[in-house]
Scaffold this motif. Structure first.
Motif, PDB file in Angstrom:
ATOM      1  N   ASP A   1       6.448  46.809  28.859  1.00  0.00           N
ATOM      2  CA  ASP A   1       8.243  46.301  27.511  1.00  0.00           C
ATOM      3  C   ASP A   1       7.149  46.288  26.364  1.00  0.00           C
ATOM      4  OD1 ASP A   1       9.949  47.150  29.914  1.00  0.00           O
ATOM      5  OD2 ASP A   1      10.258  44.810  29.677  1.00  0.00           O
ATOM      6  N   ASN A   2       8.140  46.464  25.606  1.00  0.00           N
ATOM      7  CA  ASN A   2       7.611  46.196  23.584  1.00  0.00           C
ATOM      8  C   ASN A   2       6.489  46.913  23.627  1.00  0.00           C
ATOM      9  OD1 ASN A   2       9.978  44.873  24.374  1.00  0.00           O
ATOM     10  ND2 ASN A   2       9.327  43.092  24.681  1.00  0.00           N
ATOM     11  N   ALA A   3       6.378  48.325  24.027  1.00  0.00           N
ATOM     12  CA  ALA A   3       4.636  48.720  23.220  1.00  0.00           C
ATOM     13  C   ALA A   3       5.208  49.424  22.278  1.00  0.00           C
ATOM     14  CB  ALA A   3       4.259  49.674  24.616  1.00  0.00           C
ATOM     15  N   ALA A   4       3.613  49.278  21.184  1.00  0.00           N
ATOM     16  CA  ALA A   4       3.637  50.009  20.132  1.00  0.00           C
ATOM     17  C   ALA A   4       2.257  50.498  20.211  1.00  0.00           C
ATOM     18  CB  ALA A   4       4.525  49.524  18.908  1.00  0.00           C
ATOM     19  N   ALA A   5       1.686  51.849  19.984  1.00  0.00           N
ATOM     20  CA  ALA A   5       0.102  52.107  20.105  1.00  0.00           C
ATOM     21  C   ALA A   5       0.163  53.060  18.440  1.00  0.00           C
ATOM     22  CB  ALA A   5      -0.013  52.318  21.026  1.00  0.00           C
ATOM     23  N   GLY A   6      -0.982  53.077  18.310  1.00  0.00           N
ATOM     24  CA  GLY A   6      -1.447  53.765  17.197  1.00  0.00           C
ATOM     25  C   GLY A   6      -3.081  54.149  16.926  1.00  0.00           C
ATOM     26  N   PHE A   7      -3.361  55.200  15.424  1.00  0.00           N
ATOM     27  CA  PHE A   7      -4.773  54.449  15.384  1.00  0.00           C
ATOM     28  C   PHE A   7      -4.954  54.178  13.864  1.00  0.00           C
ATOM     29  CE2 PHE A   7      -4.401  58.078  18.618  1.00  0.00           C
ATOM     30  CZ  PHE A   7      -5.058  57.900  19.674  1.00  0.00           C
ATOM     31  N   PHE A   8      -6.284  53.182  14.035  1.00  0.00           N
ATOM     32  CA  PHE A   8      -6.995  52.465  12.936  1.00  0.00           C
ATOM     33  C   PHE A   8      -8.257  53.641  13.042  1.00  0.00           C
ATOM     34  CE2 PHE A   8      -8.572  49.544  15.783  1.00  0.00           C
ATOM     35  CZ  PHE A   8      -9.750  49.247  15.351  1.00  0.00           C
ATOM     36  N   GLN A   9      -8.393  53.724  11.758  1.00  0.00           N
ATOM     37  CA  GLN A   9      -9.970  54.540  10.679  1.00  0.00           C
ATOM     38  C   GLN A   9     -10.594  53.681  11.117  1.00  0.00           C
ATOM     39  OE1 GLN A   9     -10.268  56.608   7.401  1.00  0.00           O
ATOM     40  NE2 GLN A   9     -10.173  58.340   8.606  1.00  0.00           N
ATOM     41  N   ALA A  10     -11.790  53.515  11.857  1.00  0.00           N
ATOM     42  CA  ALA A  10     -13.383  52.238  11.652  1.00  0.00           C
ATOM     43  C   ALA A  10     -13.579  52.514   9.535  1.00  0.00           C
ATOM     44  CB  ALA A  10     -14.447  52.381  12.439  1.00  0.00           C
ATOM     45  N   ARG A  11     -14.299  51.422   9.720  1.00  0.00           N
ATOM     46  CA  ARG A  11     -15.565  52.129   8.478  1.00  0.00           C
ATOM     47  C   ARG A  11     -16.248  53.619   8.262  1.00  0.00           C
ATOM     48  NH1 ARG A  11     -16.687  45.758   8.288  1.00  0.00           N
ATOM     49  NH2 ARG A  11     -15.575  45.494   6.816  1.00  0.00           N
ATOM     50  N   ASP A  12     -17.110  54.466   9.538  1.00  0.00           N
ATOM     51  CA  ASP A  12     -17.323  55.043   9.204  1.00  0.00           C
ATOM     52  C   ASP A  12     -16.541  56.626   9.730  1.00  0.00           C
ATOM     53  OD1 ASP A  12     -16.608  55.231  11.724  1.00  0.00           O
ATOM     54  OD2 ASP A  12     -19.151  55.157  12.796  1.00  0.00           O
ATOM     55  N   GLY A  13     -15.063  56.069   8.901  1.00  0.00           N
ATOM     56  CA  GLY A  13     -14.063  57.494   9.663  1.00  0.00           C
ATOM     57  C   GLY A  13     -13.957  57.306  11.187  1.00  0.00           C
ATOM     58  N   LYS A  14     -14.220  56.508  12.319  1.00  0.00           N
ATOM     59  CA  LYS A  14     -13.790  57.180  13.162  1.00  0.00           C
ATOM     60  C   LYS A  14     -12.456  56.976  14.020  1.00  0.00           C
ATOM     61  CE  LYS A  14     -17.968  58.472  15.247  1.00  0.00           C
ATOM     62  NZ  LYS A  14     -17.549  60.147  15.086  1.00  0.00           N
ATOM     63  N   ARG A  15     -11.862  57.346  14.646  1.00  0.00           N
ATOM     64  CA  ARG A  15     -10.203  57.268  14.899  1.00  0.00           C
ATOM     65  C   ARG A  15     -10.384  55.731  15.987  1.00  0.00           C
ATOM     66  NH1 ARG A  15      -6.808  60.541  15.963  1.00  0.00           N
ATOM     67  NH2 ARG A  15      -4.920  59.667  15.451  1.00  0.00           N
ATOM     68  N   LEU A  16      -9.937  55.046  16.105  1.00  0.00           N
ATOM     69  CA  LEU A  16      -9.991  54.080  17.596  1.00  0.00           C
ATOM     70  C   LEU A  16      -8.416  53.511  18.180  1.00  0.00           C
ATOM     71  CD1 LEU A  16     -12.160  51.303  16.325  1.00  0.00           C
ATOM     72  CD2 LEU A  16     -12.405  53.188  16.822  1.00  0.00           C
ATOM     73  N   ARG A  17      -8.024  53.762  18.739  1.00  0.00           N
ATOM     74  CA  ARG A  17      -7.167  54.043  19.549  1.00  0.00           C
ATOM     75  C   ARG A  17      -6.408  52.088  19.716  1.00  0.00           C
ATOM     76  NH1 ARG A  17      -4.369  55.141  25.385  1.00  0.00           N
ATOM     77  NH2 ARG A  17      -6.012  53.816  26.394  1.00  0.00           N
ATOM     78  N   TYR A  18      -5.545  51.724  19.708  1.00  0.00           N
ATOM     79  CA  TYR A  18      -4.372  50.543  19.446  1.00  0.00           C
ATOM     80  C   TYR A  18      -3.269  50.213  20.506  1.00  0.00           C
ATOM     81  CZ  TYR A  18      -1.333  50.916  15.264  1.00  0.00           C
ATOM     82  OH  TYR A  18      -0.814  50.693  14.618  1.00  0.00           O
ATOM     83  N   ALA A  19      -2.830  49.166  20.443  1.00  0.00           N
ATOM     84  CA  ALA A  19      -1.660  49.204  21.192  1.00  0.00           C
ATOM     85  C   ALA A  19      -1.402  48.093  20.959  1.00  0.00           C
ATOM     86  CB  ALA A  19      -2.201  49.242  22.624  1.00  0.00           C
ATOM     87  N   ARG A  20      -0.408  47.390  20.736  1.00  0.00           N
ATOM     88  CA  ARG A  20       0.512  46.548  20.650  1.00  0.00           C
ATOM     89  C   ARG A  20       1.642  46.022  21.333  1.00  0.00           C
ATOM     90  NH1 ARG A  20       3.677  45.695  16.592  1.00  0.00           N
ATOM     91  NH2 ARG A  20       3.413  47.879  15.435  1.00  0.00           N
ATOM     92  N   PHE A  21       1.764  44.936  22.371  1.00  0.00           N
ATOM     93  CA  PHE A  21       2.877  44.551  22.639  1.00  0.00           C
ATOM     94  C   PHE A  21       3.150  42.767  23.049  1.00  0.00           C
ATOM     95  CE2 PHE A  21      -0.573  46.746  24.929  1.00  0.00           C
ATOM     96  CZ  PHE A  21       0.059  47.980  26.304  1.00  0.00           C
ATOM     97  N   ALA A  22       4.749  43.005  22.122  1.00  0.00           N
ATOM     98  CA  ALA A  22       5.140  41.632  22.597  1.00  0.00           C
ATOM     99  C   ALA A  22       5.968  41.010  23.255  1.00  0.00           C
ATOM    100  CB  ALA A  22       6.771  42.166  21.560  1.00  0.00           C
ATOM    101  N   PRO A  23       5.924  40.142  23.640  1.00  0.00           N
ATOM    102  CA  PRO A  23       6.373  38.934  24.649  1.00  0.00           C
ATOM    103  C   PRO A  23       7.502  39.140  25.080  1.00  0.00           C
ATOM    104  CG  PRO A  23       5.633  37.331  22.402  1.00  0.00           C
ATOM    105  CD  PRO A  23       5.842  38.639  22.900  1.00  0.00           C
ATOM    106  N   VAL A  24       7.974  39.033  26.275  1.00  0.00           N
ATOM    107  CA  VAL A  24       8.849  38.880  26.988  1.00  0.00           C
ATOM    108  C   VAL A  24       9.577  37.502  27.041  1.00  0.00           C
ATOM    109  CG1 VAL A  24       9.115  41.429  27.463  1.00  0.00           C
ATOM    110  CG2 VAL A  24       8.438  39.403  29.538  1.00  0.00           C
TER     111      VAL A  24
END
Length: 321
Positions: free
Chosen positions: A15-38
């Protein structure tokens, strides 16, 4: 944002999931996720750092465990694996130019994702390679992270003819002749051995669940490490073992070793912990390398130790194990 996740029938999205990509210093795209607690009350956020050849989906069960405890989770696929950008032409080879790239990525993740969007206080839960990355980044995390829990950190290889020092020399020689992207021994094996031959977990259900993720979504999988990856891991171990560097590690840390680990050296973990300030060691007898993927008998021992340590109090730093 479910389009950024790869679910299977036996591994549904928490539950409570969100995700996307952030960019590293060398331009690589890294997938991240956040999950809020229940769970309530909310107790902060755990930054979960994966091991080599892992992905966000492998930790859905652990994320639920943390969520029920009132802890949110923030995590990302390490560069070169999972759904993050791969680093060389062959996407199956475990490669990194430097472990400093990992710590730089963690810094950007903290600055751009964790601090703006995740509730403090912050804790780190890291496995194997992720635990080595956490140790390498530890001096820069002192004013951000309250506590670290490090599972089976990669500090050495058990039952090897060669020491880590010798491995650094051998891999350096191979790199000098242009073989840095070559697989190390057994590198061409598939990502997972059959259950009865695996060294990761004694739990057949969790083993099948994890392998089914990679079977259904092979783009998440990775094969063996390259010479360059092993060389850089050895350099990172040497750096964190330097007494001057260790003196800068001031985050209370619980290190958890697996008594039946055949992937990383439990002896090296114990030796390192004896020289690290503000740390304690718990060894779970009989457990294999992936404690969070282990049978309940072992996993619950870890969760009890985690609950005693996080969020915790300053006076109990050395009583968790």
């Amino acid at each position: 944002m479910t389009e950024h996740f790869f679910q299977t029938s036996d591994n549904p999205l928490p539950d409570n999931a969100a995700a996307g990509f952030f960019q590293a210093r060398d331009g690589k795209r890294l997938r991240y996720a956040r999950f809020a607690p229940v769970g309530r009350p909310e107790k902060g956020t755990v930054i979960l750092l994966q091991g080599r050849n892992e992905c966000i989906e492998k930790y859905f069960e652990t994320i639920r465990d943390l969520s029920a405890r009132g802890l949110g989770t923030a995590t990302f696929d390490l560069r070169g694996q999972g759904a993050s950008d791969r680093l060389i032409r062959d996407p199956q080879r475990g490669y990194v130019k430097s472990f400093r790239d990992y710590t730089d990525d963690l810094e950007i993740f903290f600055r751009e994702i964790v601090l703006p969007d995740c509730r403090g206080p912050y804790y780190i839960l890291a496995h194997s390679t992720g635990a080595l990355i956490a140790l390498l980044a530890s001096p820069t995390l002192v004013n951000r992270v309250q506590r670290m829990v490090l599972l089976t950190p990669f500090l050495g290889i058990p039952d090897q003819r060669y020491s880590m020092k010798a491995i650094r020399r051998i891999t350096m020689a191979l790199m000098l002749v242009g073989l840095g992207r070559m697989y190390v021994k057994s590198g061409r094996q598939k990502a997972a051995a059959p259950f009865d031959m695996n060294d990761l977990t004694s739990d057949p259900v969790r083993f099948r669940r994890n392998t089914s993720v990679y079977d259904a979504h092979p783009q998440l999988a990775l094969k063996g490490p390259t010479v360059r990856w092993l060389r850089e891991a050895g350099k990172a171990v040497r750096k964190i073992s330097d007494p001057q560097f260790m003196a800068r590690m001031r985050i209370p840390t619980l290190i958890v070793a697996a008594g039946a680990d055949r992937i990383v050296s439990t002896r090296a973990i114990a030796h390192f912990t004896r020289h690290l300030r503000l740390s304690s060691l718990l060894t779970i007898d009989g457990a294999r390398h992936e404690i969070l993927q282990e049978a309940d008998f072992y996993r619950e021992q870890f969760l009890a130790a985690f609950d005693a340590f996080v969020p915790g109090h300053e006076e109990d730093v050395f009583t968790a194990a």
